[in-house]
Design an enzyme around this catalytic site. Structure first.
Site, PDB file in Angstrom:
ATOM      1  N   PHE A 218       6.341 -17.861  70.845  1.00  0.00           N
ATOM      2  CA  PHE A 218       7.284 -17.726  71.964  1.00  0.00           C
ATOM      3  C   PHE A 218       8.422 -18.735  71.855  1.00  0.00           C
ATOM      4  O   PHE A 218       9.409 -18.646  72.580  1.00  0.00           O
ATOM      5  CB  PHE A 218       6.557 -17.892  73.303  1.00  0.00           C
ATOM      6  CG  PHE A 218       7.365 -17.408  74.477  1.00  0.00           C
ATOM      7  CD1 PHE A 218       7.395 -16.061  74.805  1.00  0.00           C
ATOM      8  CD2 PHE A 218       8.102 -18.291  75.255  1.00  0.00           C
ATOM      9  CE1 PHE A 218       8.159 -15.604  75.870  1.00  0.00           C
ATOM     10  CE2 PHE A 218       8.865 -17.840  76.330  1.00  0.00           C
ATOM     11  CZ  PHE A 218       8.887 -16.494  76.642  1.00  0.00           C
TER      12      PHE A 218
ATOM     13  N   ARG B 229      13.043  -2.955  77.777  1.00  0.00           N
ATOM     14  CA  ARG B 229      12.087  -3.360  76.752  1.00  0.00           C
ATOM     15  C   ARG B 229      10.641  -3.202  77.216  1.00  0.00           C
ATOM     16  O   ARG B 229       9.736  -3.072  76.399  1.00  0.00           O
ATOM     17  CB  ARG B 229      12.362  -4.823  76.379  1.00  0.00           C
ATOM     18  CG  ARG B 229      11.583  -5.330  75.175  1.00  0.00           C
ATOM     19  CD  ARG B 229      12.035  -6.727  74.790  1.00  0.00           C
ATOM     20  NE  ARG B 229      11.294  -7.241  73.632  1.00  0.00           N
ATOM     21  CZ  ARG B 229      11.613  -7.036  72.369  1.00  0.00           C
ATOM     22  NH1 ARG B 229      12.677  -6.304  72.085  1.00  0.00           N
ATOM     23  NH2 ARG B 229      10.895  -7.548  71.383  1.00  0.00           N
TER      24      ARG B 229
ATOM     25  N   PHE C 106      17.079 -13.162  68.468  1.00  0.00           N
ATOM     26  CA  PHE C 106      15.639 -13.408  68.450  1.00  0.00           C
ATOM     27  C   PHE C 106      14.873 -12.126  68.776  1.00  0.00           C
ATOM     28  O   PHE C 106      13.858 -11.815  68.144  1.00  0.00           O
ATOM     29  CB  PHE C 106      15.297 -14.500  69.470  1.00  0.00           C
ATOM     30  CG  PHE C 106      14.006 -15.224  69.200  1.00  0.00           C
ATOM     31  CD1 PHE C 106      14.010 -16.536  68.771  1.00  0.00           C
ATOM     32  CD2 PHE C 106      12.786 -14.595  69.385  1.00  0.00           C
ATOM     33  CE1 PHE C 106      12.811 -17.214  68.525  1.00  0.00           C
ATOM     34  CE2 PHE C 106      11.597 -15.257  69.153  1.00  0.00           C
ATOM     35  CZ  PHE C 106      11.605 -16.567  68.715  1.00  0.00           C
ATOM     36  N   PHE C 107      15.347 -11.362  69.747  1.00  0.00           N
ATOM     37  CA  PHE C 107      14.694 -10.097  70.090  1.00  0.00           C
ATOM     38  C   PHE C 107      14.770  -9.105  68.930  1.00  0.00           C
ATOM     39  O   PHE C 107      13.805  -8.382  68.648  1.00  0.00           O
ATOM     40  CB  PHE C 107      15.329  -9.486  71.341  1.00  0.00           C
ATOM     41  CG  PHE C 107      14.863 -10.109  72.623  1.00  0.00           C
ATOM     42  CD1 PHE C 107      13.581  -9.874  73.098  1.00  0.00           C
ATOM     43  CD2 PHE C 107      15.714 -10.912  73.374  1.00  0.00           C
ATOM     44  CE1 PHE C 107      13.141 -10.426  74.297  1.00  0.00           C
ATOM     45  CE2 PHE C 107      15.284 -11.475  74.570  1.00  0.00           C
ATOM     46  CZ  PHE C 107      13.994 -11.238  75.036  1.00  0.00           C
TER      47      PHE C 107
END
Length: 307
Positions: free
Chosen positions: A144, A284, A41-42
């Site tokens: 999200f 990140r 997902f990231f």
């Protein structure tokens, strides 16, 4: 990420550590599948970001359609030439193996919505459109992936929850609050990067643009909302645990559902500590150490996506 950047940055991003704190009590196989899906997902989020930055509308459109197709038929996309699509198919197929088909269909339905929310964000960003606060908050619940992460509580607990349990306000409210906290805290920690990158999708940016707040006031308001999520969750958690007690009616099924709800609610609580830890440990969000505050150093700017 090319191999040298993987070696330098991957462990410091802490993606799998994040999931290990979310889904306590899950079997090793379930936890690994969720962790791999989260890491995917990231990566997807970064691909989407680079497609926006470089105006690759065609690449994004193709990826969007391929992800929809892989979600519906993951087995047929395991060897797709785009490794992002193949990785998604692998993750989805593994996640589909833990609970009944009804859970799989719900997960699929929820993720189709997430893909379309990312498309809406793509269009907003390429057009420079900053949504109003309420419009943004509604969209953020999908970008999200609030209901995806909540769905994944169930394989972690080893039990699919029936609609009567899952949609009960006593269960749904703490689930929503845990995700709102995570999304808004992410906005708070991402704000320096997203302001530097002329972003349009951040609660702080919507507050500045549409409510006339200064940067400092917007930060304070996001922080206030985050803190309110915590206090409201503590109240909702008590109601959820009382709801779990009521489900245990002496039957085998009642005992199973009660234990599953307790497990899920316990991991809703874990989102708070894990999200807080992650945002202060993961590379990140350490924008002050980057040469360019708008671009993470682990992203290969020129080669991301298709040409």
């Amino acid at each position: 990420m090319p191999a040298d950047k993987v070696h330098e940055y991957a462990d410091g991003l802490c993606y799998t550590d994040l999931m290990a704190g979310y889904y306590l009590g899950a079997s090793e196989e379930v936890l690994q599948a969720i962790a791999d899906y989260s890491a995917w997902f990231f990566v997807w989020d970064d691909r989407h970001d680079r497609d926006v930055v470089h105006g690759r509308a065609g690449d994004w459109r193709r990826l969007r359609h391929r992800l929809h197709a892989a979600l519906d038929a993951p087995r047929h996309h395991l060897h797709h030439p785009d490794t992002l699509v193949a990785g998604f198919a692998d993750s989805v197929l593994r996640l589909y193996g833990f609970l009944p088909r009804t859970w799989n269909q719900r997960f699929s339905r929820h993720f189709h919505t997430v893909i379309e929310a990312y498309d809406r964000e793509f269009r907003n960003r390429t057009q420079g459109y900053i949504p109003g606060v309420e419009e943004y908050l509604a969209l953020r619940r999908h970008t999200f992936a609030h209901w995806i992460w909540t769905d994944l509580l169930e394989p972690g607990a080893g039990c699919e929850l029936p609609d009567a349990v899952r949609k009960n306000p006593a269960y749904r409210r703490p689930a929503l609050l845990s995700q709102e906290f995570a999304a808004w805290y992410n906005d708070l920690c991402s704000l320096p990067k997203e302001i530097a990158g002329d972003e349009v999708h951040n609660l702080g940016i919507s507050l500045i643009t549409h409510e006339g707040l200064s940067l400092e006031e917007a930060v304070d308001e996001v922080r206030r909302r985050v803190e309110k999520c915590i206090s409201e969750f503590l109240e909702a958690e008590r109601d959820a645990l009382l709801f779990a007690d009521r489900l245990d009616d002496g039957s085998v099924r009642g005992k199973e559902l009660s234990a599953a709800v307790r497990s899920c609610v316990g991991n809703m609580r874990n989102w708070f500590s894990s999200v807080y830890w992650f945002h202060h440990e993961s590379g990140r969000y350490m924008v002050d150490t980057w040469d360019d505050r708008s671009t993470p150093p682990y992203v290969t700017n020129e080669t991301a996506g298709e040409k």
